[in-house]
Motif scaffolding. Structure first.
Motif, short mmCIF file in Angstrom:
data_model
loop_
_atom_site.label_atom_id
_atom_site.label_comp_id
_atom_site.label_asym_id
_atom_site.label_seq_id
_atom_site.Cartn_x
_atom_site.Cartn_y
_atom_site.Cartn_z
N ALA A 89 0.82 -1.21 0.00
CA ALA A 89 0.00 0.00 0.00
C ALA A 89 0.86 1.27 0.00
O ALA A 89 0.38 2.35 -0.31
N GLU A 90 2.16 1.12 0.33
CA GLU A 90 3.03 2.31 0.37
C GLU A 90 3.47 2.77 -1.02
O GLU A 90 4.14 3.77 -1.17
N GLY A 91 3.12 1.98 -2.04
CA GLY A 91 3.51 2.38 -3.40
C GLY A 91 4.63 1.48 -3.91
O GLY A 91 5.39 0.91 -3.15
N GLU A 92 4.73 1.39 -5.24
CA GLU A 92 5.56 0.37 -5.87
C GLU A 92 7.04 0.47 -5.51
O GLU A 92 7.67 -0.51 -5.14
N ILE A 93 7.61 1.68 -5.63
CA ILE A 93 9.06 1.83 -5.41
C ILE A 93 9.41 1.51 -3.96
O ILE A 93 10.34 0.77 -3.67
N GLU A 94 8.60 2.09 -3.07
CA GLU A 94 8.81 1.87 -1.63
C GLU A 94 8.73 0.38 -1.32
O GLU A 94 9.57 -0.19 -0.62
N PHE A 95 7.70 -0.25 -1.87
CA PHE A 95 7.46 -1.68 -1.63
C PHE A 95 8.66 -2.50 -2.10
O PHE A 95 9.16 -3.38 -1.40
N GLN A 96 9.14 -2.16 -3.30
CA GLN A 96 10.24 -2.92 -3.88
C GLN A 96 11.50 -2.82 -3.02
O GLN A 96 12.16 -3.82 -2.74
N THR A 97 11.81 -1.59 -2.58
CA THR A 97 13.02 -1.38 -1.78
C THR A 97 12.93 -2.14 -0.47
O THR A 97 13.86 -2.82 -0.06
N ARG A 98 11.77 -2.03 0.20
CA ARG A 98 11.64 -2.70 1.50
C ARG A 98 11.66 -4.21 1.35
O ARG A 98 12.23 -4.92 2.16
N MET A 99 11.03 -4.71 0.28
CA MET A 99 11.03 -6.16 0.06
C MET A 99 12.44 -6.66 -0.26
O MET A 99 12.83 -7.74 0.15
N GLU A 100 13.21 -5.85 -1.00
CA GLU A 100 14.62 -6.24 -1.28
C GLU A 100 15.38 -6.40 0.03
O GLU A 100 16.16 -7.33 0.20
N ASN A 101 15.15 -5.48 0.95
CA ASN A 101 15.84 -5.56 2.24
C ASN A 101 15.42 -6.80 3.03
O ASN A 101 16.25 -7.50 3.60
N ILE A 102 14.11 -7.07 3.04
CA ILE A 102 13.62 -8.25 3.78
C ILE A 102 14.17 -9.53 3.14
O ILE A 102 14.59 -10.46 3.81
N GLU A 103 14.19 -9.53 1.81
CA GLU A 103 14.74 -10.67 1.06
C GLU A 103 16.19 -10.90 1.49
O GLU A 103 16.65 -12.03 1.67
N GLU A 104 16.91 -9.80 1.68
CA GLU A 104 18.31 -9.86 2.09
C GLU A 104 18.43 -10.46 3.49
O GLU A 104 19.33 -11.23 3.78
#
Length: 326
Positions: A210-225
């Protein structure tokens, strides 16, 4: 500021951009050493290679900078710097373990591990939002200290907490989820699987979306890490346990706040590096899909790839004397 070798490499990269006036920078500096390109099999080997190269070179730490395309790439590098006892600073990005989503997921894991860390439980009791406000948290806290129990144990008995009303039901949903995650772990689920379950079952992932695509992508990359870290921990540990994993993470996260001297290696994204310069630069993670990013390669819009080239040009020209590309 750069040697002739470094500058001509940067010019060769940017020359492929169509949407720019043709101009070639020049320098009176000497030709300088050749640019080194090093290939590694994994991100771990790459980070290890960069850090040992910096150790070999010696000299003031502040002469070195390691640049990368996305913030998530900093985690393995940070870990290697800690392991080898080299002071570093993160610029522009928040240190990996200080990022909101990482703190949230770790707070969940701490709560699952033993529930004794009151701050961790309080951090996530309403993340994602469950309609448990600060007033309710205050009531539970007060009751917990009266009863001489931890905050989590008080949550587990929410029905007994005076004045909670309807919120007691919401708190019970939360502790029910934590118990489910514990059961999964006891049932042999890996830490990675438990993190995936947290993301799905609590609605955390949806809230990020819900925070928006770019924000979502960055945060998910971090969690993936963080999940990658959990997987490699489980592969290396003799008897992997969530407690030991959290101890390891705490070590790296704490070292970070210790040394205040400014003689440190700088870690930063290419975006943060604009306008800065260093004697020695490591440009890391140059591979299709990472840098240039997958989105820019797949995009029908030519300018996206041109933007990646501009960033590459920025990265190369941060180096005054030596450039290593990995």
């Amino acid at each position: 500021r750069s040697t002739k070798t470094i500058l001509s490499a940067a010019n060769e990269v940017i020359r492929n951009n169509e949407g720019r006036k043709d101009k070639t920078l020049w320098t009176e500096n000497e030709t300088g050493e050749k640019i080194r390109v090093k290939l590694f099999d994994t991100a771990y080997d790459e980070a290890e290679g960069i850090v040992s190269d910096i150790m070999k070179k010696g000299g003031p730490w502040k002469d070195f900078a390691v640049l990368y395309r996305t913030n998530a790439q900093s985690r393995i590098l940070e870990e290697k710097f800690v392991t080898h006892n080299i002071p570093y600073r993160m610029v522009g990005g928040v240190n990996f373990y200080q990022r909101k989503e990482i703190k949230d997921i770790l707070a969940y894991l701490k709560t699952i591990a033993n529930g004794q860390d009151d701050l961790a439980v309080q951090r996530i009791i309403n993340v994602p939002k469950r309609g448990i406000g600060t007033a309710s948290i205050g009531k539970i806290t007060a009751w917990a200290s009266e009863q001489g129990m931890s905050f989590y144990d008080a949550c587990a008995r929410a029905a007994a907490v005076p004045g909670l009303g309807k919120t007691a039901g919401r708190v019970a949903v939360f502790t029910g989820q934590i118990e489910d995650f514990r059961d999964a772990l006891d049932g042999g689920a890996s830490i990675r699987e438990v993190i995936e379950q947290i993301l799905a079952d609590t609605g955390y992932k949806e809230e990020l979306e819900a925070e928006g695509e770019i924000e979502f992508q960055t945060r998910m990359e971090n969690i993936e890490e963080l999940m990658n870290k959990a997987v490699s921990y489980s592969e290396d540990a003799e008897h992997p346990s969530l407690d030991e994993f959290l101890e390891q993470v705490a070590l790296v996260a704490d070292v970070d706040r210790m040394d205040d001297s400014e003689n440190r290696v700088t870690l930063m994204t290419l975006h943060s590096a604009k306008g800065l310069e260093f004697p020695v630069v490591y440009l890391s993670g140059l591979e299709d899909g990472l840098f240039p990013s997958r989105m820019s390669i797949m995009s029908d819009d030519r300018t996206e790839l041109e933007e990646e080239r501009r960033l590459c040009y920025v990265g190369i020209t941060r180096a005054k004397e030596r450039l290593v590309i990995t």
